[in-house]
Design an enzyme around this catalytic site. Structure first.
Site, short mmCIF file in Angstrom:
data_model
loop_
_atom_site.label_atom_id
_atom_site.label_comp_id
_atom_site.label_asym_id
_atom_site.label_seq_id
_atom_site.Cartn_x
_atom_site.Cartn_y
_atom_site.Cartn_z
N GLU A 1 0.81 -1.21 0.00
CA GLU A 1 0.00 0.00 0.00
C GLU A 1 0.85 1.28 0.00
O GLU A 1 0.38 2.35 0.34
CB GLU A 1 -0.94 -0.01 1.21
CG GLU A 1 -1.91 -1.17 1.22
CD GLU A 1 -2.76 -1.19 2.47
OE1 GLU A 1 -3.71 -0.38 2.55
OE2 GLU A 1 -2.48 -1.99 3.37
N SER B 1 -6.54 -2.40 1.69
CA SER B 1 -6.86 -1.76 0.42
C SER B 1 -7.30 -2.76 -0.66
O SER B 1 -7.11 -2.53 -1.85
CB SER B 1 -5.67 -0.95 -0.11
OG SER B 1 -5.41 0.13 0.74
N TYR C 1 -9.69 3.80 -5.06
CA TYR C 1 -8.73 4.89 -5.16
C TYR C 1 -8.63 5.56 -6.52
O TYR C 1 -8.09 6.66 -6.62
CB TYR C 1 -7.33 4.37 -4.79
CG TYR C 1 -7.25 3.84 -3.38
CD1 TYR C 1 -7.33 4.71 -2.29
CD2 TYR C 1 -7.11 2.49 -3.12
CE1 TYR C 1 -7.27 4.24 -1.00
CE2 TYR C 1 -7.05 2.00 -1.82
CZ TYR C 1 -7.13 2.88 -0.77
OH TYR C 1 -7.06 2.42 0.51
N ARG D 1 -11.19 2.92 11.59
CA ARG D 1 -12.39 2.72 10.78
C ARG D 1 -12.72 1.25 10.74
O ARG D 1 -11.84 0.41 10.53
CB ARG D 1 -12.14 3.24 9.36
CG ARG D 1 -13.39 3.56 8.57
CD ARG D 1 -13.09 3.82 7.12
NE ARG D 1 -12.84 2.58 6.40
CZ ARG D 1 -11.78 2.34 5.65
NH1 ARG D 1 -10.83 3.25 5.51
NH2 ARG D 1 -11.64 1.19 5.03
N ASP E 1 -15.06 -1.71 8.91
CA ASP E 1 -15.84 -2.06 7.73
C ASP E 1 -16.84 -3.15 8.09
O ASP E 1 -16.50 -4.11 8.82
CB ASP E 1 -14.93 -2.54 6.61
CG ASP E 1 -13.96 -1.46 6.15
OD1 ASP E 1 -14.28 -0.27 6.32
OD2 ASP E 1 -12.89 -1.81 5.61
N GLU F 1 -13.56 -5.93 9.09
CA GLU F 1 -12.19 -5.69 9.52
C GLU F 1 -12.05 -4.32 10.16
O GLU F 1 -12.92 -3.45 10.01
CB GLU F 1 -11.21 -5.82 8.35
CG GLU F 1 -11.46 -4.89 7.21
CD GLU F 1 -10.54 -5.18 6.03
OE1 GLU F 1 -9.50 -4.50 5.91
OE2 GLU F 1 -10.86 -6.09 5.23
N ASN G 1 -9.47 -0.98 10.52
CA ASN G 1 -8.36 -0.24 9.92
C ASN G 1 -7.84 0.73 10.97
O ASN G 1 -8.57 1.63 11.40
CB ASN G 1 -8.84 0.53 8.70
CG ASN G 1 -9.46 -0.37 7.65
OD1 ASN G 1 -8.76 -0.91 6.81
ND2 ASN G 1 -10.78 -0.55 7.71
N GLY H 1 -6.88 5.41 5.19
CA GLY H 1 -6.42 6.33 4.16
C GLY H 1 -6.84 7.76 4.43
O GLY H 1 -7.89 8.02 5.03
#
Length: 315
Positions: free
Chosen positions: A15, A150, A216, A255, A257, A269, A271, A275
């Site tokens: 990443e 990602s 992205y 964050r 998900d 998951e 994070n 990002g």
């Protein structure tokens, strides 16, 4: 005297390019806010240079392994430099999708059924592994490397041949692969900043495929913030996110998900260094409550601290 802030960015993970984009955005925001900002790429520089630079805090936007998995956090604890995000153990745990699932499941939080495939087992007897997976989890499946983010190396499989191809592709990124039951539902993500939960975002990617490109690079993905869900459902999702955070010991910001199947949310998951690009979701959620990007970066920086993971002192 202005605080001297290192923005940790780049690194050596898959990443790296996204991390550089995040880091450049954070550097610009903190510079506008009046901080003395030092971009710091551990691929190009040695960690002890942070102390030589007189860094007072580190803002971590290293994504993936080496930056989001407890490695950078342990180094910063050793250097006694306060940093943003979760500590060593929580970062390492959250980076491991398989063990994150086990922890959430153990405390009674809802997760999607899954099974881990190791490189050793696959090389030893791939047919036996396939039989085990197919007996435990019905098709279709979703396959992803355990320690990547990602959507790197991740994808769906509808049949045996596709499953083989997906597992082999994921094993090019990791020694461990997670095979989950593919659950159809609405894709959601929820960020937290300190003890505050930001608005729920619903993600609508073309064909339901929220891959690296649609995260992205594409402008086709649609985002709804706040998600068009009943108020009681939104409040329940916010409570679930805090439970998920606390079960892993995460803090600062992050964050989660999830998938919503119409009646229940399933955790996917965590994070711990999300990002911060122009396509990123935490800034989007913050804007929905009147927090612009510069202010968001300042508020994240305010959470920086040592977590006490290493008690040694050095001269």
């Amino acid at each position: 005297m202005r605080e001297r802030i290192a923005v940790l960015m780049g690194g050596t993970s898959a990443e790296r390019t996204i991390s550089l984009r995040s880091g450049n955005a954070v550097c610009a925001a903190l510079t506008r806010a009046g901080y003395d900002v030092v971009p710091f790429d551990p691929k190009l520089r040695d960690w002890p240079e942070l102390t030589q630079e007189g860094i007072t805090k580190a803002f971590i936007v290293l994504h993936g392994r080496g930056g989001e998995d407890g490695t950078a956090q342990a180094i910063l604890e050793w250097l006694r430099i306060p940093y943003t995000g979760s500590g060593v153990l929580a970062s390492a745990l959250a980076m491991d999708k398989w063990r994150t699932k086990l922890v959430w499941q153990a405390v009674g939080l809802p997760v999607i059924p899954g099974i881990r495939v190791t490189r050793d087992a696959w090389q030893r007897d791939a047919d036996a592994v396939l039989d085990t997976v197919r007996q435990a989890i019905p098709a279709p499946w979703f396959v992803k490397p355990v320690h990547e983010g990602s959507s790197v190396g991740a994808g769906a499989a509808e049949n045996r041949d596709a499953l083989v191809a997906r597992i082999e592709a994921a094993l090019t990124y990791d020694d461990d692969v997670l095979v989950e039951q593919q659950v159809r539902g609405r894709e959601l993500t929820v960020a937290f900043l300190g003890d505050a939960v930001l608005p729920v975002i619903e993600i609508e990617a073309p064909g339901g495929n929220y891959d690296f490109h649609h995260k992205y690079e594409s402008n086709e993905t649609r985002y709804h913030c706040p998600a068009p869900l009943p108020e009681p459902t939104l409040r329940a999702l916010e409570a679930l996110v805090l439970q998920a955070r606390d079960a892993l010991g995460c803090e600062g910001w992050g964050r989660v998900d999830l998938l919503w199947d119409g009646s229940e949310a399933k955790l996917l998951e965590m994070n711990t260094a999300p990002g911060m690009t122009d396509h990123s979701l935490v800034p989007m959620a913050a804007r929905a409550v009147g927090v612009d990007f510069d202010l968001l970066c300042e508020r994240i920086l305010e959470t920086a601290r040592l977590k006490g993971g290493i008690s040694c002192t050095h001269g």
